[in-house]
Motif scaffolding. Structure first.
Motif, PDB file in Angstrom:
ATOM      1  N   PHE A  82      10.553  -9.076 -49.091  1.00  0.00           N
ATOM      2  CA  PHE A  82      11.273  -8.177 -48.188  1.00  0.00           C
ATOM      3  C   PHE A  82      12.708  -8.666 -47.987  1.00  0.00           C
ATOM      4  O   PHE A  82      13.667  -7.886 -48.070  1.00  0.00           O
ATOM      5  N   LYS A  83      12.858  -9.974 -47.741  1.00  0.00           N
ATOM      6  CA  LYS A  83      14.196 -10.537 -47.531  1.00  0.00           C
ATOM      7  C   LYS A  83      15.051 -10.381 -48.782  1.00  0.00           C
ATOM      8  O   LYS A  83      16.252 -10.081 -48.698  1.00  0.00           O
ATOM      9  N   MET A  84      14.440 -10.578 -49.954  1.00  0.00           N
ATOM     10  CA  MET A  84      15.191 -10.404 -51.196  1.00  0.00           C
ATOM     11  C   MET A  84      15.606  -8.948 -51.384  1.00  0.00           C
ATOM     12  O   MET A  84      16.720  -8.664 -51.839  1.00  0.00           O
ATOM     13  N   ALA A  85      14.714  -8.023 -51.023  1.00  0.00           N
ATOM     14  CA  ALA A  85      15.046  -6.599 -51.139  1.00  0.00           C
ATOM     15  C   ALA A  85      16.195  -6.236 -50.214  1.00  0.00           C
ATOM     16  O   ALA A  85      17.081  -5.448 -50.586  1.00  0.00           O
ATOM     17  N   VAL A  86      16.209  -6.806 -49.020  1.00  0.00           N
ATOM     18  CA  VAL A  86      17.304  -6.556 -48.079  1.00  0.00           C
ATOM     19  C   VAL A  86      18.616  -7.081 -48.661  1.00  0.00           C
ATOM     20  O   VAL A  86      19.647  -6.385 -48.631  1.00  0.00           O
ATOM     21  N   GLU A  87      18.588  -8.296 -49.203  1.00  0.00           N
ATOM     22  CA  GLU A  87      19.800  -8.876 -49.786  1.00  0.00           C
ATOM     23  C   GLU A  87      20.277  -8.051 -50.981  1.00  0.00           C
ATOM     24  O   GLU A  87      21.471  -7.815 -51.152  1.00  0.00           O
ATOM     25  N   LEU A  88      19.335  -7.598 -51.803  1.00  0.00           N
ATOM     26  CA  LEU A  88      19.700  -6.770 -52.950  1.00  0.00           C
ATOM     27  C   LEU A  88      20.307  -5.444 -52.493  1.00  0.00           C
ATOM     28  O   LEU A  88      21.290  -4.956 -53.081  1.00  0.00           O
ATOM     29  N   ASP A  89      19.770  -4.872 -51.443  1.00  0.00           N
ATOM     30  CA  ASP A  89      20.328  -3.630 -50.904  1.00  0.00           C
ATOM     31  C   ASP A  89      21.754  -3.860 -50.409  1.00  0.00           C
ATOM     32  O   ASP A  89      22.645  -3.029 -50.624  1.00  0.00           O
TER      33      ASP A  89
END
Length: 137
Positions: A82-89
């Motif tokens: 989830f944290k990686m997806a937020v950073e990617l976004d």
């Protein structure tokens, strides 16, 4: 301090074939007499029975601990994804704001990115991305 129990005499019936087998195995053991062999055998069997009970008790506990560990690991991995997806976004939004992507063919970009990730097995650095972008594979 070692506590020495006093032996008590018991009368019991035994098959003659068992007595014969006891006499055969007596020299192979650390026992000095038939009575000593019987006591050793009884101790061994009691230990076996108690061990079986312990396995029945411990097995569900071990299973429960392993299940909890897997759930905690899964939870941690989901949080990290989830944290990686937020950073990617965030990176995608910054990139979209910084550059004009109106002329990009999004399907082609998706295909190229999928191929690159498959080629690198998901491991890619910024330098490798740059080399891939400019055809230095």
């Amino acid at each position: 301090m070692i506590l020495i129990e006093k032996k008590k005499k018991f009368a019991y019936f035994q098959l003659p074939s068992q007595v014969e087998m006891m006499d055969k195995v007596l020299p192979l053991t650390n026992c000095t007499s038939r009575g000593d062999l019987v006591r050793t055998a009884v101790d061994f069997y009691i230990g076996y029975v108690l061990q079986t009970q312990n396995v029945d008790y411990l097995s569900p506990m071990i299973t429960s601990v392993i299940k909890n560990e897997i759930q905690q690991t899964e939870k941690g991995m989901c949080e990290m994804l989830f944290k990686m997806a937020v950073e990617l976004d965030k990176l995608n939004r910054l990139s979209a704001v910084s550059y004009n992507y109106s002329s990009i063919d999004w399907e082609k970009l998706n295909k190229v990115c999928c191929e690159d990730v498959a080629y690198s097995n998901g491991f890619i650095s910024l330098k490798e991305a740059n080399d891939l972008m400019y055809g230095k594979r």
